[in-house]
Write a protein that holds these residues in place. Sequence first.
Motif, short mmCIF file in Angstrom:
data_model
loop_
_atom_site.label_atom_id
_atom_site.label_comp_id
_atom_site.label_asym_id
_atom_site.label_seq_id
_atom_site.Cartn_x
_atom_site.Cartn_y
_atom_site.Cartn_z
N THR A 161 0.83 -1.20 0.00
CA THR A 161 0.00 0.00 0.00
C THR A 161 0.87 1.25 0.00
O THR A 161 1.81 1.35 0.78
CB THR A 161 -0.94 0.01 1.23
N ARG A 162 0.53 2.19 -0.88
CA ARG A 162 1.23 3.48 -0.91
C ARG A 162 0.36 4.50 -0.18
O ARG A 162 -0.83 4.64 -0.47
CB ARG A 162 1.47 3.94 -2.36
N PHE A 163 0.98 5.21 0.75
CA PHE A 163 0.26 6.22 1.54
C PHE A 163 0.47 7.61 0.96
O PHE A 163 1.58 7.98 0.56
CB PHE A 163 0.74 6.21 3.00
N TYR A 164 -0.62 8.38 0.95
CA TYR A 164 -0.61 9.77 0.51
C TYR A 164 -1.26 10.60 1.61
O TYR A 164 -2.47 10.50 1.84
CB TYR A 164 -1.38 9.94 -0.81
N PHE A 165 -0.46 11.40 2.28
CA PHE A 165 -0.92 12.15 3.44
C PHE A 165 -1.38 13.54 2.99
O PHE A 165 -0.57 14.36 2.55
CB PHE A 165 0.21 12.26 4.47
N LEU A 166 -2.68 13.79 3.08
CA LEU A 166 -3.26 15.07 2.67
C LEU A 166 -3.13 16.07 3.81
O LEU A 166 -3.49 15.79 4.95
CB LEU A 166 -4.74 14.87 2.31
N ILE A 167 -2.63 17.26 3.47
CA ILE A 167 -2.35 18.27 4.49
C ILE A 167 -2.46 19.66 3.87
O ILE A 167 -2.18 19.85 2.69
CB ILE A 167 -0.94 18.02 5.09
N GLY A 168 -2.87 20.63 4.66
CA GLY A 168 -2.94 22.00 4.20
C GLY A 168 -1.55 22.63 4.18
O GLY A 168 -0.65 22.21 4.92
N ALA A 169 -1.39 23.62 3.31
CA ALA A 169 -0.09 24.29 3.18
C ALA A 169 0.37 24.90 4.49
O ALA A 169 1.57 24.90 4.80
CB ALA A 169 -0.16 25.37 2.10
#
Length: 195
Positions: free
Chosen positions: A98-106
């Motif tokens: 599994t590849r993780f993509y961490f969504l975050i605000g600037a």
Amino acid sequence: MRLGLYGGTFDPIHNAHLAVAEAALQTFELDRMLLIPNRYPPHKESVTGASYVERLKMVQLACEGHEGLEACDIENHDGKSYTIATLEQLRIQYGDRTRFYFLIGADAFAEVLTWYRVAEVFRMTEFIVASRPGFQYAIPPAAKVHRLDSVHFTGSSTEIRRQLAAGAAVEGLPFRVAQYIQENSLYQKGRVKTA
């Protein structure tokens, strides 16, 4: 699997959170986006306006009807919610493929070098950084970053809480979330928070 991870206090979750999550899901062709309320956020010293249980419930309600978005209670434990610990738990749960993509605000990503065991975080996940008006950020050499500029994150949970405490009409909340807040008198002055 390409798994998106979107952590936050979600106090309360609002339409801008959902818009950014859905944009990341579609833009980067993720299989799923987990929305993960922090029980004890390490970078926010102030107490939350709603309890963890209430915030998790609001995230669950907000995700209903949004394909690919899912509430996740992996940070429902004692002690601060460090990203590295969450990633390690998710790696066990979802496996090495599994590849993780961490969504975050600037705004939050601008402080990423202050995170606990950040070098290991950089090795375990890629970042999707959502633009936010007025915030610039540098990309550390070890970080893998994808820019999400199609949606500008303009919502503010702080402003929504202020309006709710003042008894003002509030826009920008998912209908079921607004209903839950009203039914449980969340964010009202003098209200005693449950566990």
